[in-house]
Design an enzyme around this catalytic site. Sequence first.
Site, PDB file in Angstrom:
ATOM      1  N   ASP A 173       0.997  -1.547  -0.072  1.00 42.68           N
ATOM      2  CA  ASP A 173       0.213   0.240   0.019  1.00 42.68           C
ATOM      3  C   ASP A 173       0.849   0.940   0.019  1.00 42.68           C
ATOM      4  OD1 ASP A 173      -2.542   1.657  -0.018  1.00 42.68           O
ATOM      5  OD2 ASP A 173      -3.129   1.155   1.758  1.00 42.68           O
ATOM      6  N   HIS A 178       3.580   3.940  -8.982  1.00 46.03           N
ATOM      7  CA  HIS A 178       3.043   1.527  -9.148  1.00 46.03           C
ATOM      8  C   HIS A 178       4.175   1.269  -9.717  1.00 46.03           C
ATOM      9  CE1 HIS A 178      -0.905   1.822  -7.683  1.00 46.03           C
ATOM     10  NE2 HIS A 178      -1.183   2.396  -8.765  1.00 46.03           N
ATOM     11  N   LEU A 205      11.276 -20.515  -3.814  1.00 42.67           N
ATOM     12  CA  LEU A 205       9.992 -19.901  -2.942  1.00 42.67           C
ATOM     13  C   LEU A 205       8.449 -20.136  -4.495  1.00 42.67           C
ATOM     14  CD1 LEU A 205       9.219 -17.530  -2.252  1.00 42.67           C
ATOM     15  CD2 LEU A 205      10.155 -16.102  -3.677  1.00 42.67           C
TER      16      LEU A 205
HETATM   17  C1  FPP Z   1      -2.011   0.141  -4.059  1.00 42.43           C
HETATM   18  O1  FPP Z   1      -1.131   1.441  -3.360  1.00 42.43           O
HETATM   19  C2  FPP Z   1      -0.636  -0.080  -4.140  1.00 42.43           C
HETATM   20  C3  FPP Z   1      -2.206  -0.775  -5.388  1.00 42.43           C
HETATM   21  C4  FPP Z   1      -3.111  -0.889  -5.626  1.00 42.43           C
HETATM   22  C5  FPP Z   1      -1.659  -1.537  -6.229  1.00 42.43           C
HETATM   23  C6  FPP Z   1      -0.114  -2.884  -6.499  1.00 42.43           C
HETATM   24  C7  FPP Z   1       0.756  -2.902  -7.334  1.00 42.43           C
HETATM   25  C8  FPP Z   1       2.249  -3.102  -7.807  1.00 42.43           C
HETATM   26  C9  FPP Z   1       3.010  -2.751  -6.642  1.00 42.43           C
HETATM   27  C10 FPP Z   1       2.594  -3.399  -9.164  1.00 42.43           C
HETATM   28  C11 FPP Z   1       1.548  -4.415  -9.883  1.00 42.43           C
HETATM   29  C12 FPP Z   1       2.277  -5.482  -9.425  1.00 42.43           C
HETATM   30  C13 FPP Z   1       3.127  -6.325 -10.523  1.00 42.43           C
HETATM   31  C14 FPP Z   1       3.021  -8.034  -9.525  1.00 42.43           C
HETATM   32  C15 FPP Z   1       3.906  -6.254 -11.673  1.00 42.43           C
HETATM   33  P1  FPP Z   1      -2.335   2.839  -3.807  1.00 42.43           P
HETATM   34  O2  FPP Z   1      -2.178   2.936  -5.028  1.00 42.43           O
HETATM   35  O3  FPP Z   1      -3.808   2.348  -3.013  1.00 42.43           O
HETATM   36  O4  FPP Z   1      -1.932   3.737  -3.323  1.00 42.43           O
HETATM   37  P2  FPP Z   1      -2.125   5.077  -2.227  1.00 42.43           P
HETATM   38  O5  FPP Z   1      -3.418   4.452  -0.890  1.00 42.43           O
HETATM   39  O6  FPP Z   1      -1.550   5.809  -1.555  1.00 42.43           O
HETATM   40  O7  FPP Z   1      -3.466   5.373  -2.956  1.00 42.43           O
END
Ligand code: FPP
Length: 237
Positions: free
Chosen positions: A15, A32, A126
């Site tokens: 997050d 991201h 893993l």
């Molecule tokens: C949460 O941050 C994160 C996500 C919804 C996406 C997580 C995805 C990745 C790290 C990249 C894609 C994954 C792979 C496997 C290539 P948020 O956007 O909700 O953060 P915020 O709460 O600060 O807005």
Amino acid sequence: MSERPLPRHVAIIMDGNGRWAKQHKLQVALGHRKGVEALRAIIRESSDIGIEALSLYAFSTENWRRSPGEVAALMGLLLEYFTSEIDELDEKNVCIRILGDKDGMPDKQRAALINAEERTKNNTGLNLNIAINYGGRAELARAARILAEKAVKGEIRPEEITESALADALYTRGLPDVDLLIRTSGEMRLSNFLLYQCAYAEFEFPAALWPDFDLAAYHEALEAFRHRDRRFGGRNS
Ligand code: FPP
């Protein structure tokens, strides 16, 4: 270092990408992208230190509600990741499993996910679970459906629907329960992630936003886990 073992199964809710982007006055897609770099390092480290299973929440069934631009950016990153990283993961003996509904994914992404699972299915290192188009309640409903279909066909009797039969109908079939759940960015919610598997998980909520979650922060969380007194409902003394 303490004597207690490392967790067998670590789950991470990654997050804070959006907030990281905002802090750096960048578009959310770049948050991201930076998040993928963090994820790469954590996967490598987990494999190197002998974690048995690592489950990462990459895209929830609720994430489709984000703006079309952000969804497209995440879909692009997923495709890129599952195309460019497979060789290295395969070389590292990583076994990839997708948790979630692949059928609900766009064609190209679905094909890349299936290919990653197929290519690495016999690997013995893993167990890397990536939750995509995943929801914990949907996973439980799916497990109930699988068992109901078996019951209708006469393959299982109602009294045989035990906790272990249910666990076997989950995406995480054959893997240990989650020992340690980490959610970055200071938020303290499970957000529909691995509801059944987290029944006895220990929780860590580091303040770092996901793109800033480095190996030192990971080791801090692992070390904190090793100092926890786990009783599983019993009494230790
Ligand atoms: C949460 O941050 C994160 C996500 C919804 C996406 C997580 C995805 C990745 C790290 C990249 C894609 C994954 C792979 C496997 C290539 P948020 O956007 O909700 O953060 P915020 O709460 O600060 O807005």
